[in-house]
Scaffold this active site. Structure first.
Site, PDB file in Angstrom:
ATOM      1  N   ASP A  40       0.707  -1.140   0.248  1.00 46.31           N
ATOM      2  CA  ASP A  40       0.029   0.011   0.007  1.00 46.31           C
ATOM      3  C   ASP A  40       0.759   1.308   0.118  1.00 46.31           C
ATOM      4  OD1 ASP A  40      -2.069   1.692   0.024  1.00 46.31           O
ATOM      5  OD2 ASP A  40      -3.143   0.785   2.061  1.00 46.31           O
ATOM      6  N   ASP A  41       0.558   2.205  -0.939  1.00 45.84           N
ATOM      7  CA  ASP A  41       1.508   3.419  -1.144  1.00 45.84           C
ATOM      8  C   ASP A  41       2.910   3.320  -1.077  1.00 45.84           C
ATOM      9  OD1 ASP A  41      -1.131   4.541  -0.878  1.00 45.84           O
ATOM     10  OD2 ASP A  41      -0.698   5.825   0.867  1.00 45.84           O
ATOM     11  N   CYS A  80      -6.359   4.121  -3.837  1.00 42.60           N
ATOM     12  CA  CYS A  80      -6.473   2.788  -3.305  1.00 42.60           C
ATOM     13  C   CYS A  80      -7.676   2.049  -4.077  1.00 42.60           C
ATOM     14  CB  CYS A  80      -6.624   2.836  -1.778  1.00 42.60           C
ATOM     15  SG  CYS A  80      -5.189   3.741  -0.716  1.00 42.60           S
ATOM     16  N   ARG A  84      -7.664  -1.431  -6.496  1.00 48.62           N
ATOM     17  CA  ARG A  84      -7.820  -2.739  -6.202  1.00 48.62           C
ATOM     18  C   ARG A  84      -8.845  -3.443  -6.935  1.00 48.62           C
ATOM     19  NH1 ARG A  84      -5.342  -3.057  -0.827  1.00 48.62           N
ATOM     20  NH2 ARG A  84      -3.980  -1.011  -0.727  1.00 48.62           N
ATOM     21  N   LYS A 134      -6.129  -5.454   3.771  1.00 49.99           N
ATOM     22  CA  LYS A 134      -6.821  -4.281   3.604  1.00 49.99           C
ATOM     23  C   LYS A 134      -7.581  -4.702   2.200  1.00 49.99           C
ATOM     24  CE  LYS A 134      -6.331   0.387   1.876  1.00 49.99           C
ATOM     25  NZ  LYS A 134      -5.461   1.592   1.427  1.00 49.99           N
ATOM     26  N   HIS A 136     -10.908  -2.547   1.167  1.00 50.08           N
ATOM     27  CA  HIS A 136     -11.234  -1.216   0.700  1.00 50.08           C
ATOM     28  C   HIS A 136     -11.981  -1.181  -0.675  1.00 50.08           C
ATOM     29  CE1 HIS A 136      -9.406   3.064   0.825  1.00 50.08           C
ATOM     30  NE2 HIS A 136     -10.527   2.963   1.057  1.00 50.08           N
ATOM     31  N   SER A 161      -8.650   1.707   4.750  1.00 46.36           N
ATOM     32  CA  SER A 161      -7.371   2.188   5.163  1.00 46.36           C
ATOM     33  C   SER A 161      -7.377   2.512   6.598  1.00 46.36           C
ATOM     34  CB  SER A 161      -7.015   3.535   4.498  1.00 46.36           C
ATOM     35  OG  SER A 161      -6.914   3.361   3.070  1.00 46.36           O
ATOM     36  N   HIS A 238       1.099   2.662   3.931  1.00 46.02           N
ATOM     37  CA  HIS A 238       0.200   3.507   4.189  1.00 46.02           C
ATOM     38  C   HIS A 238       0.334   4.064   5.486  1.00 46.02           C
ATOM     39  CE1 HIS A 238      -3.498   5.903   3.902  1.00 46.02           C
ATOM     40  NE2 HIS A 238      -3.976   5.352   2.709  1.00 46.02           N
ATOM     41  N   ASP A 290      -0.389  -0.812  -4.937  1.00 43.37           N
ATOM     42  CA  ASP A 290      -1.780  -0.063  -5.356  1.00 43.37           C
ATOM     43  C   ASP A 290      -1.465   1.047  -5.941  1.00 43.37           C
ATOM     44  OD1 ASP A 290      -0.946   1.220  -2.925  1.00 43.37           O
ATOM     45  OD2 ASP A 290      -3.205   1.161  -2.462  1.00 43.37           O
ATOM     46  N   ASN A 291      -0.576   1.801  -5.601  1.00 43.82           N
ATOM     47  CA  ASN A 291      -0.444   3.374  -6.340  1.00 43.82           C
ATOM     48  C   ASN A 291       0.912   3.738  -5.758  1.00 43.82           C
ATOM     49  OD1 ASN A 291      -2.966   3.867  -4.171  1.00 43.82           O
ATOM     50  ND2 ASN A 291      -0.901   4.816  -3.647  1.00 43.82           N
ATOM     51  N   LYS A 311       1.525   9.713  -5.556  1.00 45.88           N
ATOM     52  CA  LYS A 311       0.169   9.275  -5.248  1.00 45.88           C
ATOM     53  C   LYS A 311      -0.693  10.375  -5.613  1.00 45.88           C
ATOM     54  CE  LYS A 311      -2.898   7.361  -1.747  1.00 45.88           C
ATOM     55  NZ  LYS A 311      -3.204   7.209  -0.367  1.00 45.88           N
TER      56      LYS A 311
END
Length: 533
Positions: A40-41, A80, A84, A134, A136, A161, A238, A290-291, A311
């Site tokens: 994540d992130d 996010c 996904r 996660k 989301h 998140s 994240h 994810d990003n 992001k």
């Protein structure tokens, strides 16, 4: 082949989440198992094997040395929820209605049930399925959008998140978090399948809890020779970063480094479980994120390396991600590929490898990555990649398009950043700007998007004519689904382990981590492995 195990005994492990895709075959089974690991992130420049000088990521670095590292791999979105959705469906997020923005902790909508997820496709061909981490992609009324209603037999995780709820303690034993979280909402719920077993979730034990659940799932299904799909979706890295006792102050990179190191350790434990269970030689692991990094968090927000912005933007730093594939004996060790690929390609790749049926009644944007992975100097079936912003709109459509060499920006916009970051193009205050004519970069010689090709030059005209034609054709079929995020939100959708309690949301507290339905035999086999004090 044995029938898939329908449920796991007591998801009470102390785990952590990472996003990697793993395809594995049990020794006597004829179906490859699948493990998808998703961070994540995480920025393009955050891992040691992607050039960061002080990150501690030995397990991912080792995975890279033993497998294939991608240099041009993309998430479908710079934020996010839509990223996904695209990962699990093989379709750009606008088609499934996961726009604009992301789901909150009190959102009414979620991933529509008429979408086919990787889990649903694999269940049709005999797989046990589980997600840890996660989600989301919505909770909704009566938990209607949880993973257990989207093809997953099991779920252990926080469904959004962890900054979308109050956060008090991020580091063992009681150190506060370094970034702000939302207040006035219920504490982060830890779900076990469709029941909340801890609220607020304990971040200082969450990673190991996730990891234990994941390794137990691998062990059980390997022992029963049942093909399985594990989707490991980490909360790391994240904000606010968090870490257990073992990893606090374990790196020179402060909170971001500690969080990443804990994630990496979890990856190592998953690999150990695959090897100990005898399935490693028939396992494909695919890791990505994810990003891009949240630059607004500055040194605690991750690093995009040489790429522009992060992001929330459609510049390269927002969507180009680290990605590593591993399958001993099938993917040659130490390979680096510059072929174009992305998260929408995971579903068709997995379905091709497992014999699952790719839906024929809808547009699938992904392509099979097998030529890249398994052929010597194999070329990608993908010729173009399309960029949508964090808040896409049917009136605007595509923000950018790239082919194997060039990228054209039709619109640009900043996000998740501000002073003291030096590039104002990345600032959140830099609003949407239509680029007339489009800005064109050669990403092979200018991946940092610093030197646009001169408008109306011969190179520009020839390239833009071709890219514009492809973009126009794509947008004829790029139909926006009804916005699920636009369905609104309310306190009635907030997950609470004591529904109807007062005073809300402070009353939403429970710690039933040892929960195990006595009347349900499906929870018995792994209770000793999964239960924590």
């Amino acid at each position: 082949m044995m029938a898939p195990v329908k449920a796991l005994a007591g998801w009470h492990g102390r785990g952590l989440l990472l996003v990697v895709v793993v395809l594995a075959t049990a020794s006597s089974a004829d179906k490859p198992n699948i493990v998808l690991l998703f961070a994540d992130d995480l920025g393009y420049g955050d891992l040691g094997c992607y050039g960061h000088p002080t990150s501690r990521s030995p397990n991912l670095d080792q995975m890279s040395m033993e497998g294939m590292r991608f240099t041009q791999f993309y998430s479908a979105s710079p934020v996010c929820s839509p990223s996904r959705a695209a990962l699990l469906t093989g379709r750009y997020q606008i088609r499934s209605g996961i726009w604009p923005g992301v789901f909150g902790s009190e959102s009414a909508g979620g991933l529509p049930h008429n979408e086919t997820t990787i889990a649903e496709g694999l269940k049709e061909v005999g797989y046990a399925t589980a997600i840890v981490g996660k989600w989301h992609l919505g909770v909704g009324t009566n938990n209607t959008y949880l993973p257990t209603n989207q093809g997953f037999d099991h779920y252990l995780g926080i469904p959004f998140s962890h900054d979308m709820c109050p956060c008090m303690i991020c580091f063992y034993p009681n150190q506060s978090c370094f970034d702000h979280c939302r207040t006035g909402e219920a504490g982060c719920p830890l779900f076990q399948d469709d029941k909340i077993v801890q609220q607020p979730a304990d971040l200082t034990t969450l990673t190991q809890r996730y990891t234990d659940a994941s390794t137990a799932f691998i062990q059980q299904n390997s022992a029963s020779k049942t093909p399985f799909f594990l989707y490991m979706a980490y909360q790391h890295t994240h904000h606010p970063q968090f870490a257990s006792k073992k990893f606090r102050n374990s790196t020179t990179r402060a909170t971001m480094g500690d969080s990443l190191f804990e994630l990496d350790d979890s990856v190592g434990q998953i690999f150990e479980a695959l090897k100990a269970s005898g399935v490693a030689d028939n396992t494909m692991v695919f890791f990505t994120a994810d990003n891009g990094p949240s630059l607004t968090r500055q040194v605690r927000g991750g690093n995009q390396g040489l790429l522009k912005c992060g992001k929330g933007t459609t510049y390269e730093g927002g969507q180009r991600e680290p990605a590593i594939a591993w399958m001993p004996g099938k993917i040659p060790a130490g390979q680096i590929t510059h072929e174009l690929a992305g998260t929408v390609d995971v579903l068709p790749t997995v379905f091709t490898l497992t014999g699952a049926k790719i839906p024929a009644d809808r547009v699938i944007d992904g392509v099979d990555m097998s030529p890249i992975l398994f052929q010597d100097k194999g070329q990608s079936k993908r010729t173009h990649y399309f960029y949508y912003p964090k808040n896409p709109s049917p009136k605007v459509g595509l923000y950018a398009i790239r082919d194997n060499t060039y990228k054209a920006h039709f619109y640009t916009e900043g996000s998740h950043c501000g002073k003291p970051y030096r590039d104002q193009d990345c600032w959140g205050s830099t609003g949407q700007a239509k680029q007339t004519p489009p800005i064109l970069f050669n990403l092979l010689i200018d991946p940092s998007e610093q030197y646009p090709i001169k408008a109306h030059s011969m190179e520009y005209n020839q390239t833009m004519d071709a890219l514009q034609q492809v973009a126009d054709e794509f947008q004829k079929t790029a139909v926006f689904g009804e916005s699920e995020i636009g369905k609104g939100s309310g306190k009635q959708y907030s997950p609470c382990c004591s529904p109807g309690c007062k005073p809300f949301p402070a009353c939403c507290k429970c710690n039933n981590i040892a929960f195990m339905p006595a009347t349900s035999p499906k929870w018995n086999a792994l209770s000793s492995v999964m239960t924590l004090p």
